[in-house]
Each structure stands twice: as structure tokens, then as C-alpha cells.
Design a protein around this motif. Sequence first.
Motif, short mmCIF file in Angstrom:
data_model
loop_
_atom_site.label_atom_id
_atom_site.label_comp_id
_atom_site.label_asym_id
_atom_site.label_seq_id
_atom_site.Cartn_x
_atom_site.Cartn_y
_atom_site.Cartn_z
N LYS A 34 64.57 -13.69 65.46
CA LYS A 34 65.65 -13.80 64.47
C LYS A 34 65.08 -13.88 63.06
CE LYS A 34 69.06 -16.06 67.45
NZ LYS A 34 69.74 -17.33 67.78
N ILE A 87 63.86 -10.40 62.06
CA ILE A 87 65.01 -9.53 61.78
C ILE A 87 65.58 -9.84 60.40
CG2 ILE A 87 67.41 -9.05 62.45
CD1 ILE A 87 66.48 -9.26 65.39
N ALA A 142 66.71 -6.02 59.20
CA ALA A 142 67.05 -5.09 60.28
C ALA A 142 68.52 -5.26 60.65
CB ALA A 142 66.16 -5.35 61.50
N ASP A 160 66.20 -0.02 63.83
CA ASP A 160 65.15 -0.82 63.20
C ASP A 160 64.28 -1.56 64.22
OD1 ASP A 160 66.10 -0.17 60.63
OD2 ASP A 160 67.63 -1.74 60.78
N MET A 161 64.50 -1.30 65.49
CA MET A 161 63.78 -2.01 66.54
C MET A 161 62.26 -1.80 66.44
SD MET A 161 64.49 -1.90 70.60
CE MET A 161 63.42 -2.71 71.75
N VAL A 215 60.75 -4.09 63.82
CA VAL A 215 60.75 -5.48 64.28
C VAL A 215 59.63 -5.69 65.31
CG1 VAL A 215 62.08 -7.26 65.48
CG2 VAL A 215 63.20 -5.80 63.80
N VAL A 272 65.02 -8.28 71.33
CA VAL A 272 65.24 -7.60 70.06
C VAL A 272 66.43 -6.66 70.16
CG1 VAL A 272 64.26 -5.93 68.42
CG2 VAL A 272 62.84 -7.77 69.29
N LEU A 309 69.88 -6.90 68.01
CA LEU A 309 70.23 -5.83 67.07
C LEU A 309 71.41 -5.00 67.53
CD1 LEU A 309 66.69 -4.47 66.08
CD2 LEU A 309 68.23 -5.84 64.69
#
Length: 153
Positions: free
Chosen positions: A110, A113, A118, A123-124, A127, A148, A152
Motif C-alpha cells: 500500500k 502504491i 499507481a 502500473d503493476m 509496483v 498487488v 490495484l
Amino acid sequence: MSLRDQLNADLKDAMKAGEKRKLATIRLMNAAIKDKDINARTEGHDSEKLPDSALLDLFAKMVKQRQDSIAAYEQGGRPELAQQEREEMAVIQSYMPKQLSEDETKEVIKGIIAALGAASVKDMGKVMAELKAGYSGQIDMGKAGGVVKGLLG
């Protein structure tokens, strides 16, 4: 003291103490490290020796292999071989940093991110790259990927 130096010192101590399982496991770890070093040189990397972070990734893979073997041996009714794998896994894990709990992992993710801003599954990759750079060896990246994606998605 680097991981390599620690392994070599512990190898000598295990020889002196007659700890056969620890000695064999450290030799396996050294062989895997040398193999990784050779592969890195053939791939054109300048440095002869890989950094400790790369060694932690290697150790994590070795632990995962042991976990898979334990499951297979237990399923096949070979508890003595499963126990041997557990002992090897314990030696390997002793050189790795403390694993973060699921709650700690979620909090770290978190935070990353939020820091990266993100917003979607697109955007994974960013991250995961940040997670791997900062927490290699402390987090199971396979499980982290699912967390993740869940945060997201």
C-alpha cells in the motif's frame, strides 16, 4: 560481512563441528552461487561476483524448490526425505532476512502504491519492480503479485 564470507565461515564451522546436514547444504548453496556467477559472466556482466541481493533471490528459489519437494515427498509417503528437505530449508532460510507477515506485506505494498501514485493494473510492473528492489528476500514475490493485483484492480 557479505553473504559469501558468512557462508564460507559457517562452512568451516560446520566441518569442525561435524554438522553433516548443514555442511552439505552450505556446499549446495556455494555451488548454486558459483553457477550463478558463471552464468552472469557469460551473459556479459562486468562484475565477477553477484551482489547479496541477487544471492537472496537465489536462496528464495532454493527455498521454494525445497517446499515443492517436501509436498511431493509427503504425498509419496517418504517422510524421511521430506524431513531432510525441511532441514536443508532451515539452513538456507537462516541466511535470508526475516520474512514479512501477510499484514506487513500488504502495508508495504500500500505504501509503494501510494508513493508511486499507481492507479490501475497497468502500473503493476512499476509496483513489483519497486517491491523487488526494496524487499527482495523478505517477501514471497509470487504471493505479492496477487496482493498487488487485488489492491490495484
